[in-house]
Design a protein around this motif. Structure first.
Motif: not given
Length: 245
Positions: A108-110, A115, A139
């Motif tokens: 989700a952080h990308l 994604r 992560r």
């Protein structure tokens, strides 16, 4: 290499992402012969359904979804409407909604573009190996590398097998039993995923409905099996969640 202030040589550690990438390719290498066989079957089916060489190649590289391709091909050959072909492919690939929900917390952080790329490369084999190594979110170093290691090898082997099937569709005799090898490949991917009552219930219902509806036109039995299996798995999972509370 010059010594550092302690008198010891600086140590160069390998990139954990590269290490994880290589580990992933080693972990899933055993499944690649089956993936290749299944890809050859799909490539042959595309040509035997009346697609031109360029149509088959385009479908293979753009769609990149073996089960959806095989479900859509009879409809294309029968001249079904594009909307029916699209809806059938979407229904067969509904499992990727669950796959995406499972993988979402990990990436989700990308950025959304990355994604989106990860989503295109995702496949059944990813869900057979990735959750075994990374069950939780967070992560940790190497997570992206491990994911890409599985995806990259799977994509290369799949495309190589599909192109081989497309180019050799008229030269591979049925006596070789390539289609049976493809079925074994799917079983090898399926078994590691059946880890709980919800998955077992879904697989059992999907198989039963698909076999019972095998005589239906346009492979609607397969479509019905997918929908019934997913509904059953979700229902069992919801019941188990309610009991735990």
């Amino acid at each position: 290499m010059p010594p550092d202030s302690t008198g010891l040589s600086a140590v160069v550690f390998p990139d954990p992402e590269k290490q994880a990438f290589r580990q992933a390719t080693r972990d899933c290498a055993q499944a690649m012969p089956g993936i290749f066989a299944w890809a050859v079957v799909t490539g042959m089916a595309m040509m035997q359904s009346g697609l031109t060489l360029w149509q088959a190649l385009g479908m293979n590289f753009i769609v990149f979804a073996g089960s959806a391709q095989l479900a859509a091909l009879p409809l294309i050959a029968a001249g079904a409407s594009p909307l029916l072909v699209l809806l059938t492919a979407l229904a067969v690939n509904l499992r990727f909604v669950i796959f995406g929900a499972s993988l979402g917390p990990h990436f989700a952080h990308l950025p959304w573009k990355k994604r989106l790329w990860y989503g295109y490369l995702n496949g059944d084999i990813v869900m057979g190996y990735f959750p075994q190594r990374y069950a939780e979110g967070g992560r940790p170093a190497g997570k992206a590398g491990y994911y890409m290691g599985i995806c990259a090898l799977n994509w290369i082997v799949w495309q190589a097998g599909s192109v081989a099937g497309i180019l050799m569709a008229s030269r591979i005799p049925a006596s070789w039993g390539i289609s049976f090898a493809g079925t074994l490949a799917l079983l090898a991917l399926l078994i590691p995923l059946v880890k709980n009552a919800a998955a077992l219930s879904g697989v059992s219902v999907a198989g039963t409905v698909a076999v019972a509806g095998a005589a239906l036109p346009y492979r609607l039995g397969l479509l019905g099996g997918v929908v019934a299996g997913m509904a059953t798995a979700l229902a069992v999972d919801a019941l188990q969640g309610g009991e735990e509370k």
